[in-house]
Design a protein around this motif. Structure first.
Motif, short mmCIF file in Angstrom:
data_model
loop_
_atom_site.label_atom_id
_atom_site.label_comp_id
_atom_site.label_asym_id
_atom_site.label_seq_id
_atom_site.Cartn_x
_atom_site.Cartn_y
_atom_site.Cartn_z
N ARG A 273 81.42 85.53 138.44
CA ARG A 273 81.05 86.63 137.53
C ARG A 273 79.90 87.44 138.14
NH1 ARG A 273 78.25 87.83 132.51
NH2 ARG A 273 79.58 89.29 131.36
N ARG A 329 82.55 91.91 135.73
CA ARG A 329 81.69 91.84 134.55
C ARG A 329 82.42 91.19 133.38
NH1 ARG A 329 80.36 98.08 134.09
NH2 ARG A 329 82.63 98.02 134.40
N LEU A 330 83.73 91.01 133.52
CA LEU A 330 84.51 90.39 132.46
C LEU A 330 84.06 88.95 132.22
CD1 LEU A 330 88.03 91.68 133.55
CD2 LEU A 330 86.70 92.46 131.56
N ARG A 331 84.36 88.46 131.04
CA ARG A 331 83.97 87.09 130.70
C ARG A 331 84.71 86.10 131.59
NH1 ARG A 331 84.68 86.15 124.40
NH2 ARG A 331 83.80 84.15 125.06
N PRO A 332 84.10 84.97 131.91
CA PRO A 332 84.81 83.95 132.69
C PRO A 332 86.10 83.53 132.01
CG PRO A 332 82.46 83.46 132.58
CD PRO A 332 82.70 84.59 131.62
N GLY A 333 87.14 83.37 132.80
CA GLY A 333 88.43 82.96 132.28
C GLY A 333 89.55 83.33 133.21
N TYR A 335 92.97 85.47 134.17
CA TYR A 335 93.50 86.81 133.97
C TYR A 335 94.78 86.98 134.78
CZ TYR A 335 88.92 87.91 131.98
OH TYR A 335 87.78 87.91 131.21
N ALA A 361 82.12 81.30 135.89
CA ALA A 361 80.71 81.48 135.53
C ALA A 361 79.82 81.21 136.73
CB ALA A 361 80.34 80.56 134.37
#
Length: 580
Positions: A273, A329-333, A335, A361
């Motif tokens: 991130r 900048r997107l949240r950890p996860g 995609y 993260a």
């Protein structure tokens, strides 16, 4: 092969950056012209083992040089095929347990010795309803562990059917499965299965990739004794395909059916991130035998607004590269990045490829807990035990030695695997470590081994680290590993020449003697014989031993004094308060 240097530009997240036209890999195959009746080398070339078109004056004749003539058993010829005539098969069990097929006699020429491709056009009849079970399209296997079968499976709740390729390897059989497909009555669909002779099987439906996979431990198929049967099984229970079959072709080699190859050329799929410069690069290659015109690429990340880019006209075999900037900048996860290519000519084309991405993260500062062993492939267990680091970054000393300068640390195959391992480690919060021992790898070079006072190699093989060539080698190995893997955030440490000291010996090359002389102003003492230079003090002439010519029993042994001194020094370095 090594990671490219960072581009000297800024790509805004969600934008596409394009590269100029480039020539495709010369080994890349162009697409087979399956949308027309095969002719010329596509029908009679050396790679074609058999081709049945069901046309002309001899509709059951093999159009290839193989001469494998078919005989009808319960099936019929039909005048309306995909191109000219077709073979009409009919339902088998449970409707009628008897054959409905065309059959070619057993011959070694119908058992491919290595990689091969099977393809055919099929048009289902209304009898292929939800109640009809599996249907055999091609069978040269029956119940043996030899040759091959293509089987259309039973319908699922939505009406989709999976094609299964079953191959025999002599001592066992293995299966590959397509994605579900739906067959409307009288609708012609082109189906192909490719096998690389090494465990990888792939399906194509109307030229689009449609499933497959890898079966470890599988090689070429074993030739068998069964005839080749089209449209049904070789024996009871018979499972004829209710419908028409056309253009059945068996070829050597893994053939290509995609109009355009959309390949991800990035070696990363996991990003930290807020990591800067995160991109996904793609190569688009025109596999058609005609120019590709009016093409556009559209890329979107999990429901975001697609970003489009126009693709210039691509001649046959030409490639075009583009990159999509990842918004870290997107949240950890997890995609999904979808790239869709559309083109007008040589035919309307639309193909989509999904790429899995992960944003992880940022790791807090932590004390490394290193597993002194490989953890690739077992990262979850290593992490569950409590390890943060493990071995997994390779280097081939031999290739660096031959290059004589920094180069790729490993060959392309091992580089790709190592990069994949690093990517997986990053996605799971683990760090991989390089274990580098170029000195140990050079033990087979006798000229660089340590020698005793007589100039002969010592019994414990170990190289002498004072050779300028070996000093340069060590530097080059480190630089090569940095060149190949240093940009990856999951590469975090290196173990260097671990345990080499335990196997070392004193060395007496001229440069060793000169180095000792320069450091001490004296020669290496004749009494020095062991690795650490320890000397039996009782044998040293002139050493004071006390009035009784022996040490008092109350005096601590010399070794105890040395160990106690070392212990006190370590406590002081660690800030210990012990003063006794």
């Amino acid at each position: 092969m090594h990671a490219p240097k960072s581009l000297a530009l800024v790509i805004l997240a969600g934008s596409i950056f394009t590269w100029p036209l480039v020539a495709a890999d010369s080994s890349m195959r162009l697409r087979e012209p399956f949308r027309a009746a095969y002719a010329g080398d596509d029908a009679g070339g050396k790679h074609v083992l058999a081709l049945w078109t069901f046309d002309g004056d001899e509709p059951l004749r093999d159009a290839s040089a193989g001469g494998h003539k078919l005989a009808l058993q319960g099936a019929e010829l039909h005048p309306e095929g995909k191109f000219g005539g077709a073979l009409l098969s009919k339902p088998g069990w449970p409707v009628a347990d008897r054959p409905h097929c065309a059959r070619a006699a057993r011959t070694p020429g119908l058992s491919p010795p290595d990689a091969f491709t099977i393809e055919l056009w099929i048009a289902a009849a209304e009898q292929l309803d939800a109640e009809y079970p599996e249907a055999f399209l091609i069978d040269k296997k029956y119940v043996s562990d030899t040759d091959y079968q293509l089987i259309l499976g039973p319908a699922d709740k939505s009406g989709g059917r999976i094609v299964r390729a079953c191959l025999g390897f002599g001592d066992h059989s293995a299966n590959w499965h397509s994605r579900p497909l739906k067959l409307a009555p009288d609708q012609w669909r082109h189906l192909a299965f490719t096998y690389d002779g090494q465990g990888t099987g792939s399906f194509f439906l109307d030229g689009a990739p449609w499933g497959g996979g890898i079966q470890p431990g599988c090689g070429p198929v074993a030739p068998g004794s069964q005839p080749l049967t089209i449209g049904d099984r070789n024996g009871s229970y018979y499972h004829g395909f209710p419908g028409r079959i056309d253009q059945v072709r068996l070829c050597r080699g893994v053939l290509e059916f995609r109009p355009v190859a959309v390949e991800r050329v990035s070696d990363r799929s996991s990003f930290v991130r807020m990591e800067p410069g995160a991109t996904q690069r793609f190569r688009l290659t025109n596999l058609c035998r005609e120019p590709l015109t009016g093409a556009k690429a559209s890329i979107a990340l999990d429901g975001t607004e697609p970003v489009e880019s126009e693709i210039p006209e691509l001649a046959s075999g030409k490639s075009f590269e583009l990159a999509y900037a990842i918004d870290t900048r997107l949240r950890p996860g997890a995609y999904t990045l979808s790239i869709t290519l559309r083109a007008d000519k040589p035919e309307p084309i639309e193909t989509t490829q999904d790429v899995a991405l992960r944003i992880v993260a940022r790791q807090p500062k932590r004390m490394p807990v290193v597993m002194w062993g490989g953890v690739a492939g077992d990262l979850d267990r290593a992490r569950a035990i409590g390890f943060t680091h493990g071995l997994g970054v390779p280097a081939e000393t031999g290739r660096v030695w031959e290059a004589g300068k920094p180069t790729d640390a490993v060959d392309s195959k091992h580089w790709q695997q190592a990069r994949s391992n690093l990517d997986e480690a990053l996605s799971k919060g683990m760090t991989l470590v390089a274990s580098l021992a170029p000195g140990a790898a050079m033990r087979s070079h006798e000229a660089y081994l340590r020698v005793n006072r007589e100039g002969k190699p010592v019994s414990t093989e170990n190289v002498c680290g004072l050779f300028p060539e070996l000093i340069a080698l060590c530097e080059n190995v480190g630089a090569s590993v940095a060149r190949s893997f240093g940009d990856h955030p999951a590469f975090g440490a290196a173990l260097i020449h671990t345990e080499v000291r335990d196997h070392a010996s004193l060395c007496f090359h001229p440069h060793d003697l000169a180095a000792y002389r320069a450091a001490s102003g004296a020669e290496i003492p004749a009494e020095a014989t062991s690795t650490c230079g320890a000397v039996d003090y009782t044998k040293l002439p002139g050493l004071p031993r006390g009035s009784s010519d022996r040490r008092r029993r109350s005096d601590p042994p010399l070794l105890s004094l040395v160990l106690e001194g070392r212990r006190r020094l370590e406590w002081a370095q660690l800030g210990g308060a012990r003063a006794d």
